[in-house]
Design a protein around this motif. Structure first.
Motif, mmCIF file in Angstrom:
data_model
loop_
_atom_site.group_PDB
_atom_site.id
_atom_site.type_symbol
_atom_site.label_atom_id
_atom_site.label_comp_id
_atom_site.label_asym_id
_atom_site.label_seq_id
_atom_site.Cartn_x
_atom_site.Cartn_y
_atom_site.Cartn_z
ATOM 1 N N ILE A 168 0.837 -1.202 0.000
ATOM 2 C CA ILE A 168 0.000 0.000 0.000
ATOM 3 C C ILE A 168 0.868 1.247 0.000
ATOM 4 C CG2 ILE A 168 -1.679 1.331 1.337
ATOM 5 C CD1 ILE A 168 -2.899 -1.303 2.281
ATOM 6 N N HIS A 214 2.193 2.336 -3.414
ATOM 7 C CA HIS A 214 1.177 2.956 -4.269
ATOM 8 C C HIS A 214 0.821 4.368 -3.789
ATOM 9 C CE1 HIS A 214 -0.061 0.020 -7.335
ATOM 10 N NE2 HIS A 214 0.401 -0.879 -6.492
ATOM 11 N N VAL A 262 -7.198 -6.022 0.055
ATOM 12 C CA VAL A 262 -6.585 -5.125 -0.935
ATOM 13 C C VAL A 262 -6.003 -5.930 -2.092
ATOM 14 C CG1 VAL A 262 -4.930 -3.267 -1.324
ATOM 15 C CG2 VAL A 262 -6.065 -3.486 0.900
ATOM 16 N N TYR A 320 3.737 -7.683 -1.264
ATOM 17 C CA TYR A 320 2.328 -7.475 -1.593
ATOM 18 C C TYR A 320 1.446 -7.959 -0.457
ATOM 19 C CZ TYR A 320 3.543 -12.084 -3.545
ATOM 20 O OH TYR A 320 4.054 -13.352 -3.740
ATOM 21 N N SER A 321 0.138 -7.707 -0.623
ATOM 22 C CA SER A 321 -0.790 -7.893 0.488
ATOM 23 C C SER A 321 -1.127 -9.359 0.751
ATOM 24 C CB SER A 321 -2.094 -7.137 0.208
ATOM 25 O OG SER A 321 -2.861 -7.817 -0.775
ATOM 26 N N ASP A 333 -9.272 -1.981 -4.750
ATOM 27 C CA ASP A 333 -8.047 -1.852 -5.521
ATOM 28 C C ASP A 333 -7.055 -0.968 -4.773
ATOM 29 O OD1 ASP A 333 -6.145 -0.728 -7.622
ATOM 30 O OD2 ASP A 333 -7.330 -2.089 -8.873
ATOM 31 N N VAL A 334 -5.787 -1.369 -4.734
ATOM 32 C CA VAL A 334 -4.764 -0.626 -4.007
ATOM 33 C C VAL A 334 -4.617 0.796 -4.548
ATOM 34 C CG1 VAL A 334 -2.839 -1.434 -5.459
ATOM 35 C CG2 VAL A 334 -2.420 -0.760 -3.072
ATOM 36 N N VAL A 348 -7.182 2.691 -2.769
ATOM 37 C CA VAL A 348 -6.759 2.878 -1.376
ATOM 38 C C VAL A 348 -5.794 4.059 -1.291
ATOM 39 C CG1 VAL A 348 -5.564 1.832 0.588
ATOM 40 C CG2 VAL A 348 -7.103 0.442 -0.816
ATOM 41 N N THR A 394 -4.577 -7.914 -10.038
ATOM 42 C CA THR A 394 -3.726 -8.746 -9.181
ATOM 43 C C THR A 394 -3.271 -9.987 -9.929
ATOM 44 O OG1 THR A 394 -4.765 -8.041 -7.114
ATOM 45 C CG2 THR A 394 -3.653 -10.168 -7.097
#
Length: 348
Positions: A18, A21, A192, A201-202, A228-229, A232, A334
């Motif tokens: 996150i 981004h 996310v 990544y998440s 979607d990141v 976010v 993703t």
């Protein structure tokens, strides 16, 4: 990245999914960004992720070493910053022997950053919280969760979700008791998804990778909302800048509830042959709970079986004009970026 006199923003935990981004959005809009890393050896990795996202110039990006577990360098990290976006927190990927190994660092880290921000004259902190601080530990809950809801920490919930709840409550209490004018807003994302720019990544993206690689025939009956990141990141910037956001929580969600099987079907739809290993059936809840006894990584999932985790995104849309992408677009992004990562790793 345009030349600009826009203020300096501290983003904590700059190597995270996150956070990268968010920094991408800030740099694109001309902000100067300072980001904290626990180890400075990850600077090139962060630049590579930003470069993958389209950043070509890095004059406005600064790095500083700071760890949430101690006070060292946080006064320097916040120095000169007008805003702080506090993203860094323990993640749910690690198996902990004692829940306090996750809870205490999350709570203490939030308070450490808030104190430093207050003392440095920062205008506003945006805290990345989670849906885990809103909609967990409630039996027989009906209807979408809103920002008025809090997770029940007295229930049997995963330490990650408990840590997010306790840390966010501690943040609001700090603002009330000793904030001295420091402003706070929180963003509470659901699962996310979205474009992966590197190897960090998440948790939700990890579940997509497992579907693509594992040859498992079944998925658990978990129903969740996704976001979607990129959206976010947008919501963090809105929460940072908009006067109406001060003192408010915002759920980051597309407000579409999907099962794990729905995600599998979306991956097949968008990835074709690359999704040939994706599961096609669901596993009964009783089996998931039984397996979780022996596989600690499934214990958080087991606590979510049969739960209504639907959310409302109306507050962020109404108050801030936020417009998220669909869950399908986020999940497809993703999948496509994860396939690229998997193929590159097989080559190396």
């Amino acid at each position: 990245m345009a030349e600009s006199n826009k203020p300096l923003v501290l983003v904590t935990g700059g190597s995270g999914f996150i956070a990268v981004h968010i920094m991408l959005k800030l740099l694109e809009q001309g902000y100067r960004v300072r980001t904290s890393l626990r180890t400075m050896s990850r600077q090139d990795e962060v630049r590579d992720m930003l470069r993958s996202g389209g950043v070509t110039r890095f004059e406005g990006l600064l790095f500083i070493q700071a760890d949430l577990s101690n006070d060292h360098n946080w006064d320097e990290a916040v120095k000169g910053a007008e805003y702080v976006i506090h993203v860094a927190s323990p993640t749910p990927n690690k198996v902990y022997k004692d829940e306090n190994e996750m809870i205490q660092p999350a709570r203490d880290g939030v308070l450490r950053v808030l104190r430093a921000a207050r003392d440095a004259g920062v205008k506003r902190v945006v805290l990345t919280s989670a849906f885990g601080a809103i909609g967990v530990g409630h039996k027989n809950h009906k209807g979408p969760y809103t920002e008025k809801d809090w997770s029940n920490t007295d229930a049997s919930i995963h330490p990650y979700q408990k840590s997010k709840t306790i840390a966010e409550k501690a943040a609001w209490e700090f603002i009330r008791q000793e904030g001295n004018g420091l402003e706070l807003a929180t963003v509470n994302p659901v699962g996310v998804m979205g474009p992966i720019l590197g190897n960090d990544y998440s948790h939700s993206n990890s579940s997509v990778r497992q579907m693509l690689e594992s040859n498992q025939k079944y998925v658990p009956k978990i129903y969740s909302d996704y976001v979607d990141v990129r959206d976010v990141a947008d919501l963090h910037l809105l929460a940072m800048l908009r006067p109406e956001a001060n003192g408010e929580r915002f759920i980051a969600s597309s407000a579409e509830t999907l099962s794990m099987l729905d995600i599998a079907n979306i991956l097949r739809k968008h990835l074709g042959e690359d999704a040939k290993n994706v599961p096609k059936s669901e596993l009964p809840n009783i089996l998931v709970r039984a397996i979780a006894i022996f596989k600690p990584q499934l214990r958080m999932i087991a606590t979510l079986l049969g739960q209504d985790m639907s959310t409302s995104n109306q507050k962020a849309k109404r108050l801030l004009g936020w417009t998220p992408r669909s869950a399908e677009e986020a999940i497809a992004a993703t999948g496509k970026s994860m396939i690229k990562i998997i193929k590159e790793q097989k080559k190396s």
